[in-house]
Write a protein that holds these residues in place. Structure first.
Motif, short mmCIF file in Angstrom:
data_model
loop_
_atom_site.label_atom_id
_atom_site.label_comp_id
_atom_site.label_asym_id
_atom_site.label_seq_id
_atom_site.Cartn_x
_atom_site.Cartn_y
_atom_site.Cartn_z
N TYR A 144 0.84 -1.21 0.00
CA TYR A 144 0.00 0.00 0.00
C TYR A 144 0.87 1.26 0.00
O TYR A 144 0.59 2.22 -0.73
N MET A 145 1.94 1.24 0.82
CA MET A 145 2.83 2.41 0.88
C MET A 145 3.54 2.63 -0.46
O MET A 145 3.75 3.76 -0.88
N VAL A 146 3.91 1.51 -1.12
CA VAL A 146 4.55 1.62 -2.44
C VAL A 146 3.55 2.17 -3.45
O VAL A 146 3.88 3.01 -4.30
N THR A 147 2.30 1.70 -3.35
CA THR A 147 1.25 2.18 -4.26
C THR A 147 1.04 3.68 -4.12
O THR A 147 0.73 4.37 -5.11
N LEU A 148 1.21 4.19 -2.89
CA LEU A 148 1.03 5.62 -2.66
C LEU A 148 2.02 6.46 -3.47
O LEU A 148 1.75 7.61 -3.79
N ARG A 149 3.16 5.86 -3.81
CA ARG A 149 4.15 6.59 -4.61
C ARG A 149 3.66 6.80 -6.04
O ARG A 149 4.02 7.76 -6.71
N PHE A 150 2.84 5.85 -6.51
CA PHE A 150 2.32 5.93 -7.88
C PHE A 150 0.94 6.62 -7.93
O PHE A 150 0.57 7.20 -8.93
N PRO A 152 -0.53 9.19 -5.53
CA PRO A 152 -0.33 10.01 -4.32
C PRO A 152 -1.62 10.35 -3.58
O PRO A 152 -1.60 10.49 -2.36
N ASP A 153 -2.73 10.49 -4.30
CA ASP A 153 -3.97 10.87 -3.63
C ASP A 153 -4.86 9.66 -3.30
O ASP A 153 -6.07 9.80 -3.16
#
Length: 201
Positions: A144-150, A152-153
């Motif tokens: 999930y944290m890695v996904t936040l990089r792609f 952001p919102d």
């Protein structure tokens, strides 16, 4: 069976006051009440579950005059009790601190999420061990944290979806949610009894 639930409560008596203290501290911080409630409910329930995972604890439980069905059932009934035990201070604390009365839709949302999680977590933990569930949860968190990089919102999108669901004024929708979660919980309950009945200690 009530004695088994009371046993879980007694085993939690040292950690519960600290958990409830942290709970009140979080209520002062600008964090979503729903998120805090979901996390605390799951942590308290899984902590109670973990105490019976050792072979010696299972041997002791199975030497007592309880059937395996009763041992598993006490966990599912106890989980509902722990949800209530967590939501009650949050409800009271939210009213005392923020002067806000939590809406029943929010309470239903929290309860549904926790019951949904338990419906998967208990059978998995009876089949394997809850520590693997913890490892899996950690992996999901990292993803999930890695996904936040792609995206952001992503947090805002999730928050908007939740707000949209909570703002729906449709009794049939909420009734369907309650019925679905209850059915999932009962099926999980039955599955856990079957898994635990076949275990060898």
């Amino acid at each position: 069976m009530l004695d088994l639930i009371r046993k879980d409560m007694i085993l939690q008596k040292k950690t519960l006051p600290f958990m409830l203290l942290f709970l009140f501290i979080y209520l002062f911080v600008n964090v979503s009440t729903s998120w805090v409630a979901i996390v605390f409910c799951i942590v308290i329930i899984m902590n109670a579950f973990e105490t019976d995972e050792t072979s010696s604890a299972n041997l002791l439980l199975n030497s007592l005059p309880y059937t395996r069905k009763e041992i598993v059932s006490s966990k599912y009934i106890g989980a509902l009790f722990f949800i209530f035990l967590t939501l009650l201070p949050i409800f009271i604390g939210n009213w005392m601190i923020h002067r806000e009365i939590m809406q029943w839709e929010v309470l239903l949302f929290i309860t549904s999420i926790v019951m949904g999680f338990i419906s998967f977590a208990f059978p998995f933990s009876y089949l394997f061990k809850s520590k693997y569930l913890l490892i899996g949860s950690g992996a999901v968190f990292v993803i999930y944290m890695v996904t936040l990089r792609f995206i952001p919102d992503l947090n805002d999108r999730v928050r908007e979806v939740v707000q949209t669901v909570l703002s729906l004024d449709n009794s049939l929708f909420y009734f369907t949610i309650i019925l679905s979660v209850a059915l999932l919980y009962v099926l999980s309950w039955i599955l856990s009894i079957r898994i635990y009945s076949r275990k060898v200690f």
